[in-house]
Design a protein around this motif. Sequence first.
Motif, PDB file in Angstrom:
ATOM      1  N   SER A   1      -5.432   4.705   3.317  1.00 28.95           N
ATOM      2  CA  SER A   1      -4.428   3.669   3.068  1.00 28.95           C
ATOM      3  C   SER A   1      -4.108   2.895   4.338  1.00 28.95           C
ATOM      4  O   SER A   1      -3.888   1.677   4.299  1.00 28.95           O
ATOM      5  CB  SER A   1      -3.151   4.306   2.502  1.00 28.95           C
TER       6      SER A   1
ATOM      7  N   VAL B   1       0.857  -1.176   0.000  1.00 26.87           N
ATOM      8  CA  VAL B   1       0.000   0.000   0.000  1.00 26.87           C
ATOM      9  C   VAL B   1       0.902   1.237   0.000  1.00 26.87           C
ATOM     10  O   VAL B   1       1.756   1.391   0.867  1.00 26.87           O
ATOM     11  CB  VAL B   1      -0.936   0.016   1.218  1.00 26.87           C
TER      12      VAL B   1
ATOM     13  N   LEU C   1       2.745  -1.018   4.299  1.00 24.96           N
ATOM     14  CA  LEU C   1       2.377   0.366   4.016  1.00 24.96           C
ATOM     15  C   LEU C   1       3.626   1.221   3.904  1.00 24.96           C
ATOM     16  O   LEU C   1       4.494   1.184   4.775  1.00 24.96           O
ATOM     17  CB  LEU C   1       1.476   0.916   5.133  1.00 24.96           C
TER      18      LEU C   1
END
Length: 262
Positions: A219, A205, A231
């Motif tokens: 997100s 992400v 992430l």
Amino acid sequence: MLSPAHEAHNNVVDRGTGDPVLFLHGIGCNALTWEPQLQVLESSRRVIAIDARGHGGSPPAEGPMTLRDYADDVLAVMSDLGIERAPVVGLSMGGMVAMTMSLAAPERVSGLVLADTGAHANADMAANMKMAGAAAVEYGMRANVEQMTPMLFAAAALAENRPYIKEFQDQVATTDAHSFSVALGAIAELDLLDDLPRLDVPTLVLVGDEDQTLPSVFSEAIAAAVPGAELQVIDEAGHMSNLDQPEVFTDHLVRFLSRTGN
């Protein structure tokens, strides 16, 4: 599962050889939005960027569509190109379509890169999407993109009037306004967050730290919901993080694809 009768009618950029990677653009954009990434990856992979209906060179959307309809279009393109399974890179609406694909046909998606996207539209967001769609039809896409631009790019990029911003505006201005409105209607129904724990593919992400359209909280929610998701926040990047910071974005992408074996 995709109906056997579904045929792909989408315009496709298909370059390079090797293992395939699919790229799905954001609303109003087209395959050319991915040019910085395509130029790097096409030397070692087959890169396929798909124009959604009414975007780029694809025919317009003729009626209401859902995110599943857009996902079925992508699955049909894969079948037409003889691609059984591939990683999918999606930005904004493209990320929503990528998640929908992976939930609907998990055997076709080997990895996900979800950039500057979201998995749930609350009531306010849904209402704003519908109003924006109506405004685009009434006032045209050139006025629409000029109004949107300050929300899409990093402050430094806007201050420096970087060339890719004008290129982006010219791309979006050619998008069919009705199809743009149809796509916003599909996003207004976005409701994937509770299903994301079912995803069982490597997932990266990405989000620009200056994203005003879908800020990092969206997100973060995706990364928390998808098992094992990674992430990464991209500094000095807005919603179009792949354009504001193309080298950083592409480095994350190449590392992810190499590390996951995709």
